[in-house]
Design a protein around this motif. Structure first.
Motif, PDB file in Angstrom:
ATOM      1  N   GLY A 275       0.800  -1.213   0.000  1.00 26.39           N
ATOM      2  CA  GLY A 275       0.000   0.000   0.000  1.00 26.39           C
ATOM      3  C   GLY A 275       0.834   1.264   0.000  1.00 26.39           C
ATOM      4  O   GLY A 275       0.373   2.311  -0.448  1.00 26.39           O
ATOM      5  N   LYS A 276       2.065   1.167   0.506  1.00 24.30           N
ATOM      6  CA  LYS A 276       2.961   2.319   0.525  1.00 24.30           C
ATOM      7  C   LYS A 276       4.039   2.190  -0.527  1.00 24.30           C
ATOM      8  O   LYS A 276       4.253   3.110  -1.331  1.00 24.30           O
ATOM      9  CB  LYS A 276       3.606   2.466   1.906  1.00 24.30           C
ATOM     10  CG  LYS A 276       4.626   3.597   1.996  1.00 24.30           C
ATOM     11  CD  LYS A 276       5.278   3.638   3.368  1.00 24.30           C
ATOM     12  CE  LYS A 276       6.350   4.726   3.425  1.00 24.30           C
ATOM     13  NZ  LYS A 276       7.046   4.734   4.745  1.00 24.30           N
TER      14      LYS A 276
ATOM     15  N   ARG B 216      -0.755  -8.525 -10.502  1.00 24.13           N
ATOM     16  CA  ARG B 216       0.060  -7.388 -10.911  1.00 24.13           C
ATOM     17  C   ARG B 216       0.660  -6.722  -9.671  1.00 24.13           C
ATOM     18  O   ARG B 216      -0.042  -6.514  -8.680  1.00 24.13           O
ATOM     19  CB  ARG B 216      -0.781  -6.354 -11.678  1.00 24.13           C
ATOM     20  CG  ARG B 216      -1.171  -6.801 -13.074  1.00 24.13           C
ATOM     21  CD  ARG B 216      -1.958  -5.731 -13.811  1.00 24.13           C
ATOM     22  NE  ARG B 216      -3.329  -5.637 -13.344  1.00 24.13           N
ATOM     23  CZ  ARG B 216      -3.884  -4.558 -12.810  1.00 24.13           C
ATOM     24  NH1 ARG B 216      -3.169  -3.470 -12.618  1.00 24.13           N
ATOM     25  NH2 ARG B 216      -5.154  -4.563 -12.438  1.00 24.13           N
ATOM     26  N   ILE B 217       1.939  -6.418  -9.728  1.00 21.55           N
ATOM     27  CA  ILE B 217       2.594  -5.653  -8.664  1.00 21.55           C
ATOM     28  C   ILE B 217       2.861  -4.259  -9.201  1.00 21.55           C
ATOM     29  O   ILE B 217       3.612  -4.087 -10.170  1.00 21.55           O
ATOM     30  CB  ILE B 217       3.926  -6.295  -8.219  1.00 21.55           C
ATOM     31  CG1 ILE B 217       3.721  -7.729  -7.751  1.00 21.55           C
ATOM     32  CG2 ILE B 217       4.561  -5.464  -7.115  1.00 21.55           C
ATOM     33  CD1 ILE B 217       4.997  -8.409  -7.311  1.00 21.55           C
ATOM     34  N   GLU B 218       2.247  -3.275  -8.602  1.00 23.29           N
ATOM     35  CA  GLU B 218       2.467  -1.892  -9.005  1.00 23.29           C
ATOM     36  C   GLU B 218       3.425  -1.233  -8.020  1.00 23.29           C
ATOM     37  O   GLU B 218       3.246  -1.347  -6.798  1.00 23.29           O
ATOM     38  CB  GLU B 218       1.144  -1.132  -9.054  1.00 23.29           C
ATOM     39  CG  GLU B 218       0.159  -1.725 -10.065  1.00 23.29           C
ATOM     40  CD  GLU B 218      -1.193  -1.048 -10.043  1.00 23.29           C
ATOM     41  OE1 GLU B 218      -1.448  -0.239  -9.107  1.00 23.29           O
ATOM     42  OE2 GLU B 218      -2.008  -1.312 -10.945  1.00 23.29           O
ATOM     43  N   VAL B 219       4.453  -0.586  -8.529  1.00 20.00           N
ATOM     44  CA  VAL B 219       5.412   0.144  -7.698  1.00 20.00           C
ATOM     45  C   VAL B 219       5.465   1.580  -8.173  1.00 20.00           C
ATOM     46  O   VAL B 219       4.916   1.929  -9.222  1.00 20.00           O
ATOM     47  CB  VAL B 219       6.818  -0.505  -7.757  1.00 20.00           C
ATOM     48  CG1 VAL B 219       6.766  -1.927  -7.233  1.00 20.00           C
ATOM     49  CG2 VAL B 219       7.370  -0.477  -9.178  1.00 20.00           C
ATOM     50  N   LYS B 220       6.151   2.419  -7.410  1.00 20.13           N
ATOM     51  CA  LYS B 220       6.247   3.831  -7.765  1.00 20.13           C
ATOM     52  C   LYS B 220       7.476   4.075  -8.631  1.00 20.13           C
ATOM     53  O   LYS B 220       8.524   3.462  -8.445  1.00 20.13           O
ATOM     54  CB  LYS B 220       6.311   4.689  -6.506  1.00 20.13           C
ATOM     55  CG  LYS B 220       5.013   4.666  -5.707  1.00 20.13           C
ATOM     56  CD  LYS B 220       5.076   5.579  -4.496  1.00 20.13           C
ATOM     57  CE  LYS B 220       3.746   5.568  -3.737  1.00 20.13           C
ATOM     58  NZ  LYS B 220       3.781   6.443  -2.539  1.00 20.13           N
TER      59      LYS B 220
ATOM     60  N   ALA C  57      11.758  -3.195  -4.817  1.00 18.20           N
ATOM     61  CA  ALA C  57      12.534  -1.960  -4.884  1.00 18.20           C
ATOM     62  C   ALA C  57      13.007  -1.720  -6.311  1.00 18.20           C
ATOM     63  O   ALA C  57      13.635  -2.589  -6.915  1.00 18.20           O
ATOM     64  CB  ALA C  57      13.732  -2.037  -3.941  1.00 18.20           C
ATOM     65  N   VAL C  58      12.682  -0.541  -6.844  1.00 19.13           N
ATOM     66  CA  VAL C  58      13.094  -0.163  -8.189  1.00 19.13           C
ATOM     67  C   VAL C  58      13.658   1.253  -8.134  1.00 19.13           C
ATOM     68  O   VAL C  58      12.981   2.179  -7.682  1.00 19.13           O
ATOM     69  CB  VAL C  58      11.914  -0.217  -9.178  1.00 19.13           C
ATOM     70  CG1 VAL C  58      12.391   0.157 -10.583  1.00 19.13           C
ATOM     71  CG2 VAL C  58      11.275  -1.599  -9.188  1.00 19.13           C
ATOM     72  N   GLY C  59      14.915   1.422  -8.559  1.00 21.27           N
ATOM     73  CA  GLY C  59      15.552   2.732  -8.554  1.00 21.27           C
ATOM     74  C   GLY C  59      15.434   3.423  -9.897  1.00 21.27           C
ATOM     75  O   GLY C  59      15.128   2.791 -10.920  1.00 21.27           O
ATOM     76  N   VAL C  60      15.695   4.722  -9.920  1.00 22.96           N
ATOM     77  CA  VAL C  60      15.593   5.467 -11.171  1.00 22.96           C
ATOM     78  C   VAL C  60      16.629   5.023 -12.181  1.00 22.96           C
ATOM     79  O   VAL C  60      16.474   5.243 -13.383  1.00 22.96           O
ATOM     80  CB  VAL C  60      15.725   6.986 -10.911  1.00 22.96           C
ATOM     81  CG1 VAL C  60      14.567   7.493 -10.074  1.00 22.96           C
ATOM     82  CG2 VAL C  60      17.057   7.315 -10.230  1.00 22.96           C
TER      83      VAL C  60
END
Length: 259
Positions: free
Chosen positions: A43-44, A68-72, A124-127
């Motif tokens: 959720g965060k 589906r996994i949604e990340v920011k 975890a996904v970095g720019v």
């Protein structure tokens, strides 16, 4: 979120800054361990949604458990992929294993096959594209876990992850960091370390409070360098499923000629 250089690379720089390193100063290159730290919050940090995949012909796969996994993204916005935009899911699992698998999709990873009932622990996904997705068994990491990693652009991260396993990676890291340091020692010492070809390595090792770990690591420098890894810890009773997951990873990501 931008990933920093992996801790080991920073330690190498600190060693070099204090003077000429000796063999006794050799740092430790810790192999991937159970995902007990840096847990992501549902959720965060990520959110889950049902997925309804289709095969290559467009036929719905109604007997598949998919999420589906949604990340920011780097700007803090949710990366949302609708069912209509999901790539086809090509299921290569033997029929006897299909009911033992769940499928997860994220933009950073594509489709991931995961043992049935396992849940995301870290997403975890970095720019810069550095990606770590970890899953654990319902009973916790002591019963089973897997970690999927990709470092596609950060050279320090790539060579730090590959050193101790791939010849030359440590020297490349030293050159990048402008240091002169000893080759690191793998910790724990692998029970098996086999070079399958010049960019793919297979490892087996043991850790406390974990089933035996089997891992495949890929350091591909045929173009822009990247590092990719799947570490999988499962009990002997799930050997057939573990074999399938590792073989699928190798087929998709490993292989670039002879050692």
């Amino acid at each position: 979120m931008n990933f920093p250089l992996r801790l080991g690379a920073v330690l190498l720089l600190l060693i070099a800054a204090t003077g000429t390193a000796t063999a006794g100063d050799a740092p430790r290159r810790s192999l991937t361990s159970p995902p007990s730290h840096y847990a992501s919050a549902a959720g965060k940090d990520y959110r889950l949604a049902p997925a309804h995949p289709r095969d290559a012909s467009g036929k719905p796969l109604t007997d598949v458990h998919a999420t589906r996994i949604e990340v920011k993204d780097g700007e803090g916005e949710w990366e949302t992929v609708q069912d209509t935009n999901l790539p086809a899911l090509a299921i290569t699992a033997p029929a006897e294993l299909r009911d033992k698998l769940d499928w997860f999709y994220a933009s950073a990873t594509g489709w991931l096959a995961v043992p049935r009932g396992w849940k995301p622990l870290r997403t975890a996904v970095g720019v810069d594209g550095n990606t770590v997705f970890s899953f654990v068994a319902p009973e916790g990491a002591e019963a089973g876990w897997m970690s999927w990693e990709l470092f596609p652009a950060c050279l320090g991260c790539i060579y730090e992850a590959a050193q101790g396993v791939f010849p030359g990676a440590h020297k490349q890291l030293d050159a990048l960091m402008k240091t002169s340091t000893p080759e690191p020692v793998l910790e724990p010492k692998p029970d098996e370390l086999q070079r399958l070809d010049r960019c793919t390595a297979r490892l087996a090792y043991r850790l406390p409070k974990s089933p035996p770990v089997r891992a495949l690591m890929v350091l591909d420098q045929t173009g822009d360098p990247f590092y990719r890894e799947l570490a999988l810890a499962m009990p002997a009773s799930s050997a057939a499923l573990a074999d399938f997951l590792l073989a699928s990873f190798k087929d998709a990501h490993g292989g670039c000629g002879r050692p």
